[in-house]
Design an enzyme around this catalytic site. Structure first.
Site, short mmCIF file in Angstrom:
data_model
loop_
_atom_site.label_atom_id
_atom_site.label_comp_id
_atom_site.label_asym_id
_atom_site.label_seq_id
_atom_site.Cartn_x
_atom_site.Cartn_y
_atom_site.Cartn_z
N GLU A 1 -18.93 2.41 28.35
CA GLU A 1 -17.76 1.90 29.07
C GLU A 1 -17.96 0.45 29.55
OE1 GLU A 1 -15.74 5.98 30.79
OE2 GLU A 1 -16.98 4.80 32.15
N ARG B 1 -24.52 1.98 38.91
CA ARG B 1 -24.67 1.79 37.47
C ARG B 1 -23.98 0.49 37.09
NH1 ARG B 1 -20.58 6.21 34.58
NH2 ARG B 1 -18.63 5.34 35.37
N HIS C 1 -17.66 16.21 39.41
CA HIS C 1 -16.89 16.00 38.17
C HIS C 1 -17.02 17.24 37.30
CE1 HIS C 1 -15.51 14.21 34.42
NE2 HIS C 1 -15.21 13.10 35.05
N CYS D 1 -23.77 -17.33 33.83
CA CYS D 1 -22.41 -17.27 33.28
C CYS D 1 -21.75 -18.65 33.32
CB CYS D 1 -21.57 -16.25 34.05
SG CYS D 1 -21.96 -14.54 33.65
N CYS E 1 -25.62 -8.48 34.63
CA CYS E 1 -24.79 -9.55 34.10
C CYS E 1 -24.94 -9.54 32.58
CB CYS E 1 -25.26 -10.89 34.67
SG CYS E 1 -24.60 -12.32 33.75
N GLU F 1 -21.55 12.03 40.63
CA GLU F 1 -20.55 12.74 39.84
C GLU F 1 -20.76 14.25 39.86
OE1 GLU F 1 -18.87 9.80 36.50
OE2 GLU F 1 -20.98 10.31 36.18
N LYS F 2 -21.39 14.75 40.91
CA LYS F 2 -21.69 16.18 40.95
C LYS F 2 -20.45 17.05 41.06
CE LYS F 2 -22.88 15.91 45.90
NZ LYS F 2 -22.86 14.42 45.96
N CYS G 1 -18.47 -11.81 36.01
CA CYS G 1 -19.65 -12.25 36.75
C CYS G 1 -19.54 -13.75 36.99
CB CYS G 1 -20.92 -11.92 35.98
SG CYS G 1 -22.43 -12.46 36.81
N GLU H 1 -14.67 11.07 25.76
CA GLU H 1 -14.74 11.71 27.07
C GLU H 1 -13.35 12.16 27.51
OE1 GLU H 1 -16.53 9.63 30.30
OE2 GLU H 1 -18.22 8.88 29.11
#
Length: 673
Positions: free
Chosen positions: A153, A114, A359, A166, A118, A356-357, A161, A308
């Site tokens: 986030e 994820r 989590h 950039c 850029c 994230e299973k 980058c 969260e």
């Protein structure tokens, strides 16, 4: 725009990230039943759904989202609808590989996790904003829509980058900032190491260099990347504001997160939200409390949302123990006590597949509504329903800590006297004693109006930008009490030394000069002898750093006991105008700092709302003439707290209490006074 201004939901937010696209639709109906049973009133949807919402560059599929939004509306649950741009689809990486970010070694990241974008990629922005427009136009009038959630986030995995886009954008950013190449050369001090530039095209990014890159360049690159991520956010924000001018818009921050100048970001968020994941077995979460206070302070005290947290355990530490019974509830109330108008989780239902299973979630893999975790979720959600009076109330704080992201970036650049001086740790050194004394704290930038505070602390204020020293000086001259610590007032906004003797901007204010500083090696210590008039009389240990101080009007409150500067001042006080400025030229042990701050607090009239045993947290939120006193027992034993005379409503249990409040281990109470 405070959270409560959203008339659709004038309650404390309660819910979590909801990812129904991971489940058959028959599960959705069971989710609705369990959500209502648990008091859930809002869920975040679509955060990582770009590939489902847009299967190809030309095609969009909103049918499943339509059914989901309708189902939420039917069940009286609102949607914090995400723009889904946190994880671009595989087809974007295939069509536009230049949209993928590049690391400092010149290697391009790959698609497959994820945040693989850029922020300055034209393709990412074009396709992302097109998706946002489709979402906004489709759901702008939907009865379930309560708030927009942009991306997710920012900077969590890719905060820097080094691609060609950039590089070009950095040059444009520098031209806007400095105007001429001559001004840039002056600000960066490029005559050092033959770094002088004659054309903007010669300037690159501070990537992989043989040794230390130019500090001014590194500092401006940190500013540029924070601005680049913010500009990517604003591209989506402007689309949403155009189409839905009255809905709150935000993104979720990550507390004291170094890559983003969050005071600047907060100017463009209708409500501050953040994600908190303290290690669950480390004891009282002082750092989480500090970050709640920081998040509340980003918009001048407006309530925030805890977007969260985890019910039980995360999946990303080396070991991931669970939160013990009662801890999730207690820490949720800590968020509310420190200004939170919402308590939410990642995520609603624990994933079956993916990274994230493992989590934790509000509903675990078993789906059992009699599980310990769900029982705690249900208890908390139904308790929060009783707390509408708390919504949009404000935390009382008469002390402030100066916090500055630009100072953080500069302080922790390489080539310093010590690499062991870490900004967050220095801030925590002074926050923790105030937290333990139950004295409310705001966080402020160094340019803020400080006049309402009885005490202001500026730990490790290494960088002093134009006007900031004058602001602190005015505060003290007009009667304020200021405490500065070592390695403060050293450089300007381009990391150039303030000439005139350390700390040049503060010499008059502090009544001293620092002739040398002597960072200590790991394990090395010195001692402090504190005078009785310091409020901390006795002998203490100190480590990390020692300033060799010459007094120029200040008085010594504590002196070093060892080394060639034995007997020289370590902690000083200087009367200045109608106020007082303290200086701590080392890192004392906690006992000294606590006693010094306790003495100062007593002198300036700072005190806790209630007297409570150590380990019991007390804060106050106020609104409409009512004061709501939160009492949180972090102890593993029952605590007794004496209350003011009279009978007082306790909001969580809906009972009356008087004289003495008895609070069970991990217990929480809210007393209206």
């Amino acid at each position: 725009m405070a959270v409560s201004k959203n008339v659709k939901l004038p309650h404390l937010f309660y819910g979590g990230d909801y990812n129904p696209e991971q489940w058959p639709e028959e599960v959705w109906h069971e989710d609705m039943r369990l959500m209502k049973q648990a008091g859930v009133n809002i869920v975040s949807v679509g955060i990582f759904s770009w590939s489902l919402l847009q299967p190809s560059p030309e095609a969009y599929d909103f049918a499943w989202m339509d059914r989901l939004m309708d189902l939420l509306a039917e069940n009286g649950i609102y949607a914090d609808l995400a723009t889904a741009t946190a994880s671009p689809p595989a087809w974007l990486a295939k069509l536009h590989p230049e949209s993928l970010p590049v690391d400092e070694n010149g290697a391009r990241y790959m698609q497959g996790s994820r945040q693989h974008y850029c922020p300055n990629s034209a393709a990412f922005r074009e396709y992302g904003q097109a998706l946002v427009r489709k979402l906004a136009e489709r759901y702008k009038d939907h009865p379930a829509l309560a708030m927009w959630h942009i991306n997710n986030e920012y900077g969590c995995h890719i905060s820097r980058c080094y691609c060609e886009a950039c590089t070009e954008k950095f040059r444009e950013w520098l031209q806007r900032r400095y105007g001429t190449i001559e001004e840039l050369n002056s600000r960066w001090g490029t005559n050092f190491w033959s770094q002088k530039y004659y054309d903007w095209s010669e300037i690159g990014l501070p990537g992989k260099t043989p040794t230390y890159a130019n500090p001014g360049q590194q500092l401006d690159y940190s500013r540029f990347m924070s601005d680049s991520l913010l500009d990517a956010y604003l591209g989506e924000y402007r689309v949403l504001r155009e189409i839905t001018p009255n809905l709150p818009i935000m993104t979720n921050l990550m507390g004291a997160f170094k890559p983003l100048d969050e005071f600047e970001w907060a100017k463009h968020m209708d409500v501050v939200t953040w994600d908190s994941y303290p290690e669950p077995t480390a004891g009282i979460p002082v750092l989480a409390a500090m970050q709640h206070d920081l998040m509340r302070s980003l918009k001048g005290g407006d309530p925030f949302i805890l977007m969260e947290q985890v019910t039980s355990q995360v999946n990303w530490r080396l070991q991931n123990p669970v939160k013990r019974p009662g801890i999730m509830r207690l820490w949720s109330y800590q968020a509310v006590a420190r200004g939170g108008d919402g308590v939410m989780f990642f995520q609603w239902r624990q994933s079956r597949a993916g990274a994230e299973k493992f989590h934790g979630a509000m509903v675990s893999h078993t789906g059992d509504e009699n599980s310990r975790v769900y029982r705690e979720v249900r208890q908390l959600g139904n308790e929060l329903k009783r707390l509408d009076a708390i919504v949009d109330s404000r935390v009382e704080a008469e002390a402030a800590i100066v916090f500055d992201w630009h100072n953080w970036w500069a302080l922790e650049l390489d080539s310093k006297p010590s690499r062991d001086v870490h900004y967050i740790e220095q801030v925590k050194q002074y926050y923790k004693p105030l937290f333990e004394a139950n004295i409310g704290v705001d966080f402020v930038p160094p340019s803020a109006d400080l006049s309402k505070y009885k005490l202001v602390i500026a730990p490790a204020l290494y960088m002093v930008k134009p006007g900031e020293a004058d602001n602190l000086e005015t505060y003290v001259r007009q009667g304020g009490t200021l405490l500065l610590t070592f390695f403060s007032g050293i450089v300007d906004e381009n990391d150039r030394i303030h000439l005139g003797g350390y700390p040049a901007p503060f010499r008059s204010l502090l009544g001293l000069t620092v002739e040398e500083f002597d960072p200590m090696l790991p394990g090395q210590t010195n001692g402090l002898t504190a005078a009785e008039n310091s409020g901390a009389g006795g002998v203490y240990r100190c480590d990390l750093w020692a300033d060799v101080i010459r007094l120029e009007g200040a008085e010594a409150l504590a002196s070093f006991t060892g080394d060639f500067f034995a007997g020289s001042p370590a902690v000083t006080r200087h009367r200045f105008g109608q106020g007082c400025a303290y200086y701590v030229g080392t890192q004392p042990e906690e006992a000294f700092t606590a006693r010094l701050l306790g003495s100062i607090a007593e002198e300036v009239g700072l005190k806790a709302p209630l007297q409570a045993p150590p380990g019991v947290e007390v804060t106050v939120r106020a609104k409409d003439g009512n004061r709501y006193v939160f009492v949180l027992n972090h102890l593993q034993e029952t605590a007794e707290i004496r209350l003011p005379a009279g009978e007082h409503p306790e909001l969580i249990r809906g009972v009356k209490v008087q004289d003495v409040l008895k609070l069970e281990p991990n217990g929480a109470a809210i007393i209206r006074i």
